[in-house]
Design an enzyme around this catalytic site. Structure first.
Site, PDB file in Angstrom:
ATOM      1  CG  ASN A   9      29.839  42.463  52.960  1.00  0.00           C
ATOM      2  OD1 ASN A   9      30.352  42.917  54.144  1.00  0.00           O
ATOM      3  ND2 ASN A   9      30.200  41.545  51.944  1.00  0.00           N
ATOM      4  CE  LYS A  11      31.751  43.895  49.717  1.00  0.00           C
ATOM      5  NZ  LYS A  11      32.236  43.438  48.005  1.00  0.00           N
ATOM      6  CG  HIS A  96      32.588  38.167  50.974  1.00  0.00           C
ATOM      7  ND1 HIS A  96      33.256  38.862  50.144  1.00  0.00           N
ATOM      8  CD2 HIS A  96      31.484  38.183  50.679  1.00  0.00           C
ATOM      9  CE1 HIS A  96      32.379  39.308  49.294  1.00  0.00           C
ATOM     10  NE2 HIS A  96      31.387  39.992  50.020  1.00  0.00           N
ATOM     11  CD  GLU A  98      35.811  42.071  48.775  1.00  0.00           C
ATOM     12  OE1 GLU A  98      34.874  42.042  48.014  1.00  0.00           O
ATOM     13  OE2 GLU A  98      35.091  41.593  50.510  1.00  0.00           O
ATOM     14  CD  GLU A 165      30.889  36.322  47.511  1.00  0.00           C
ATOM     15  OE1 GLU A 165      30.891  37.237  47.506  1.00  0.00           O
ATOM     16  OE2 GLU A 165      31.522  35.709  48.120  1.00  0.00           O
ATOM     17  CB  SER A 204      27.127  44.787  40.054  1.00  0.00           C
ATOM     18  OG  SER A 204      28.578  44.405  40.212  1.00  0.00           O
TER      19      SER A 204
END
Length: 241
Positions: A9, A11, A96, A98, A165, A204
């Site tokens: 991803n 981003k 996601h 975010e 996640e 991470s």
């Protein structure tokens, strides 16, 4: 047999030029990659067309980072399934953390986006996970089960990938212990109607922990952020041992 799915991803990183440069270096690293590993790159919208041309007939599939539920309309800044499939996109990230945190995504809008993706033949990657505060107060299980119950209403689980996640481990350098990630992913699997839905870990993921993550029996792949931006780094993750 569950599929192994390794997805990057990007981003809001990489111009068209940078995306092309990445592919030139990355593709040569895939010779030893086992055939049964699916590789996906989820790039910014502006890079998707140029990448689609480069990836035609290759090992790597193209993914987008969002999709709107409408076919078209007055939705400034959004993108439709028709626009994505026209340029060869096969996968799309939905929900996601975010998007939920910064752009007001709710479980209801996530559900609508999942359904839209499937209407257009796209395979959605549904992201679920808890915050640090939710984990510290013992809510991990209830939060994730609640997300899944709302997000997956009427969704075809035969055409789905789920990514766990833990939000507290995204971009923080903190990685969920492999055994704990395995436990939570097992919980997610117990909530699904289709047992062989691929379930990824995201948070991470790096070259130095990918082997331990993928050694866990419930984990079917990874959703990689920062470590997918460098060709050598992502190649090491794709070619985990």
């Amino acid at each position: 047999m569950r599929k192994i799915v390794i997805a990057g991803n990007w981003k809001m990183y990489k111009t068209q030029r940078e995306s092309s440069e990445f592919l030139q270096k990355f593709m040569s690293e895939l010779e030893p990659t086992p055939e049964q590993r699916d590789i996906i790159l989820c790039a910014p919208f502006t890079a998707l067309d140029v990448m689609s041309k480069s990836l035609h007939n290759s090992r790597v599939q193209l993914g987008a980072q969002n999709i709107h539920w409408a076919e078209e309309g007055a939705y400034t800044g959004e993108i439709s399934g028709l626009m994505l499939t026209e340029i060869g996109v096969r996968y799309v990230i939905v929900g996601h953390s975010e998007r939920r945190q910064y752009f007001g995504e709710t479980d209801e809008t996530v559900n609508q986006r999942l359904l839209a993706a499937q209407r257009h033949g796209l395979t959605p990657i549904l992201c679920v996970g808890e915050t640090k505060q939710q984990r510290d107060t013992g809510e991990t299980e209830s939060i994730i089960c609640n997300q899944l119950s709302k997000d997956l209403v009427n969704v075809d689980q035969e055409n789905l990938i789920v990514a766990y996640e833990p939000i507290w481990a995204i971009g923080t350098g903190d990685t969920c212990e492999e055994s704990e990630a395995n436990r939570v992913i097992g919980l997610i699997r117990s909530q699904l109607k289709v047992s062989d839905v691929p379930i990824q870990y995201g948070g991470s993921v790096k070259p130095n922990n990918i082997d331990a993550i993928m050694a866990q029996p419930e984990i079917d792949g990874v959703l990689v952020g920062g470590a997918s931006l460098e060709p050598a780094s992502f190649a090491r993750i794709v070619n985990y041992q």
